[in-house]
Design an enzyme around this catalytic site. Structure first.
Site, mmCIF file in Angstrom:
data_model
loop_
_atom_site.group_PDB
_atom_site.id
_atom_site.type_symbol
_atom_site.label_atom_id
_atom_site.label_comp_id
_atom_site.label_asym_id
_atom_site.label_seq_id
_atom_site.Cartn_x
_atom_site.Cartn_y
_atom_site.Cartn_z
ATOM 1 N N CYS A 271 90.335 -8.403 -52.879
ATOM 2 C CA CYS A 271 91.599 -7.763 -53.947
ATOM 3 C C CYS A 271 92.318 -6.755 -52.998
ATOM 4 O O CYS A 271 92.692 -6.608 -51.742
ATOM 5 C CB CYS A 271 90.177 -6.495 -54.136
ATOM 6 S SG CYS A 271 90.780 -4.897 -55.063
ATOM 7 N N GLU A 305 92.668 -14.385 -54.584
ATOM 8 C CA GLU A 305 91.821 -15.233 -55.881
ATOM 9 C C GLU A 305 92.309 -14.362 -56.542
ATOM 10 O O GLU A 305 92.728 -13.692 -56.926
ATOM 11 C CB GLU A 305 90.296 -13.525 -55.079
ATOM 12 C CG GLU A 305 89.669 -14.526 -54.155
ATOM 13 C CD GLU A 305 88.673 -14.065 -53.881
ATOM 14 O OE1 GLU A 305 87.669 -13.701 -54.911
ATOM 15 O OE2 GLU A 305 87.306 -13.983 -52.435
#
Length: 416
Positions: A271, A305
């Site tokens: 993140c 991700e």
């Protein structure tokens, strides 16, 4: 829509009444959710009201010949919201496997924790989390209007402003409470180890297990500005790298990224976020560059991700483009004066960018061509000129000489 003359199609998610005043919470179709807002009836053109989209019936061998789908005005609103949400995700390339399988048992969002991608069908809890619940936060000298839902305690979300300690990120309901907290909170920087400092810029490494409260508070703040993430309670498997600006008052957080301690997919970012007051100042690329510097220390080719947010995808695409062009332009010519040659794997080793990301970026630049039985790289003059202009603006870079960090093999540590 606010501050425009446009009348876009909008989906009504909720309504509320305060005395004689009625408001509707709307999401503008094909626009980012950060533009969602409460509107009054005078801003709605009810003459162009549209019923929910008609759902195509699935063909079944045992179905009756005379059967037909229910009329659209009788279709459940939840199903309509689910269909709209999936259509938008599919358009943006963010539809998760759980969405494709129409999973309906997704857990409700827990209280706090680290940020993870999450998909699932539209439920009552999903509708609630699509509605902004925080009006304003005050962080240091900035008051920031949130973009998305974040699961702060309900007794705080009813307040006009949530006050945050800019060093430990503790949340309180009033300025008086914040002043009392600051007399007890003596830290002037994020907890953890300072692993990088150059000039006024520093990066701190925070262990999600050792500094659980700070990590959870950081994730709550991040969720205000990240849409495609869900909060889970356990922060133990994560490391958080917080970038700060230093002045006479302390180290002020400008952004951060998190990564898993153990990643079988070689993810170097789980993140990433730059706080709104510090956006468009180059900090996004600095955080991305720092994550790849860590990958170089680890001897791996890393990648973030998925799904990336819209702003995250733009930042990564720009970073990959600048990094690859910087390497390609710097290639020495051959001894006979011919054009230099380079393999894709060599670009991956030099930049620590994953092979798939290198290839997709070169295709995006239209730089890969098939000529006389082999692939060649050709970068147009327009791309090179644009690269030169962008690099002139990018004055602050990560200097690996100032990075003091040794990667750990978390698999051998037993417990984190």
């Amino acid at each position: 829509m606010s501050d425009t003359d446009e009348w876009p199609l909008a989906e009504i998610l909720s309504k509320r009444e305060s005395g004689s005043k009625k408001e509707f919470y709307v999401h503008y179709i094909d626009y980012n959710k950060r533009l969602d807002e409460w509107v009054t009836p005078d801003r709605m053109n009810l003459g162009k009201l549209q019923p929910p989209a008609k759902k195509e019936p699935k063909s079944q061998s045992g179905s009756a010949k005379g059967s037909r789908p229910s009329s659209p005005d009788r279709e459940p609103n939840a199903q309509f919201r689910k269909q709209v949400s999936q259509n938008r995700k599919r358009k943006l390339g963010m539809l998760d496997r759980a969405d494709e399988e129409n999973s309906s048992d997704a857990p409700p969002p827990p209280k706090t924790g680290s940020l993870r991608p999450h998909g699932g069908s539209m439920s009552h809890d999903d509708v609630i989390t699509r509605i902004k619940n925080v009006q304003m936060i005050e962080l240091g000298r900035y008051r920031i209007k949130p973009w998305y839902f974040s699961p702060y305690p309900i007794e705080l979300t009813s307040e006009p402003v949530i006050y945050l300690c800019e060093f430990c990120l503790k949340y309180v309901r009033s300025r008086k409470c914040l002043e009392r907290h600051r007399t007890k909170c003596t830290i002037i920087h994020p907890p953890g180890n300072e692993i990088y400092r150059k000039g006024s810029l520093s990066v701190f490494e925070i262990d999600g297990r050792k500094n659980k409260m700070y990590a959870q508070n950081l994730c709550l703040v991040a969720k205000l500005f990240l849409d495609h993430k869900t909060l889970y309670y356990d922060t133990d498997p994560f490391l958080f790298y917080v970038m700060t600006e230093m002045d006479s008052h302390g180290f002020h957080t400008v952004g951060y990224f998190s990564k898993e301690k153990e990643s079988t997919e070689d993810y170097n970012v789980a993140c990433i976020l730059v706080l709104p007051p510090f956006q468009r100042k180059g900090y996004g690329k600095l955080l991305i560059e720092f994550s790849y510097e860590l990958s170089k220390f680890e001897g791996k080719c890393g990648h973030p991700e998925k799904p990336l947010s819209d702003l995250g995808l733009l930042s990564y695409r720009s970073y990959w483009t600048q990094t690859l062009l910087e390497v390609i332009i710097g290639l020495p010519r051959a001894d006979d004066g011919s054009s230099p040659s380079v393999a894709i794997n060599e670009l991956c080793e030099v930049t620590s960018v994953r092979k798939e990301d290198v290839i997709s970026t070169l295709h995006h630049l239209n730089a890969i061509h098939y000529y006389k039985g082999q692939y060649v790289l050709h970068v147009s003059k327009e791309v090179l000129e644009g690269h030169q202009r962008s690099m002139e603006k990018r004055k602050v870079r990560i200097d690996s000489k100032h990075l003091h960090w040794t990667p750990k093999d978390w698999a051998k540590r037993g417990k984190w």
